[in-house]
Design a protein around this motif. Sequence first.
Motif: not given
Length: 266
Positions: A50-58
């Motif tokens: 999900s975009p939220q998980e991608q933002s957290v990983n980034r």
Amino acid sequence: MGEVRAGGEAAAQLSEAAQSELLELCEKQFAQLEKLQNEIILCEPDICASPQEQSVNRLLATDAELKQWLSVQPSLLAANSEILLEAGKDEMLKLCSDLEMVVSCCEAKRDKLRETKELEQKWLEEKKQVLLAANDHIERLRVEKEKYSEQNVFLDTKAKIKKMTVYQEKLMESLGDILEKHAPLPQDESSVSRKKKNIPQEINEDLISLSEILEVLMNKVINTPHDPYITLDHTFWPPYVEMLLRYGIAVRHKENNFKIRLETFF
């Protein structure tokens, strides 16, 4: 600045040993970059995340990179002094170019501020002139106020009222003379004349002149403006009343035909 750049280009011819060392360093850096790129590709997160998980990983990756950079000890680009000299010259040329752009921007901003300052100074001078004129006018009014006391104002007003009263009396006298000449009261005539003109044999002696009718109308308007109508009686000659109504000098009451008032001329 052109001479410095020309000297840098002439000195850019490195020795063979320096060139070989520089090429070796470039190959090492390229190999390390390729290795890091492969690791990044292998560690790339799932596309379906999900975009939220991608933002957290980034965010986590950026934080880890920041910590790594803070822990890295600075090291020289190369041990060869010739390479360091040429790299320093290149950086100095870039820095000089950037400083030239900064100086140009500062000069443009300085010219703009100087122009704005001149306009503001001109506006300030104009406002000062206006303020001086206003102060002069206030001072002149103050002097005039001190010169003309309350008693002088009272006497001046009294003299003006007297002058207007005299002028009104002259106007009324002139109006009376004109009306007496051109609109006189009916006079007794011979029986023959009365028969020819077909008018009544008797004429009321209590009739008032046209000048007196106008005076009564004006006094009524001035004294009782809320009720400006006067009541007609036997002293008002009908032809005079009809003339005043016909020429728009007087107006008849809407409900009582025996009342008239002076027309409003203002």
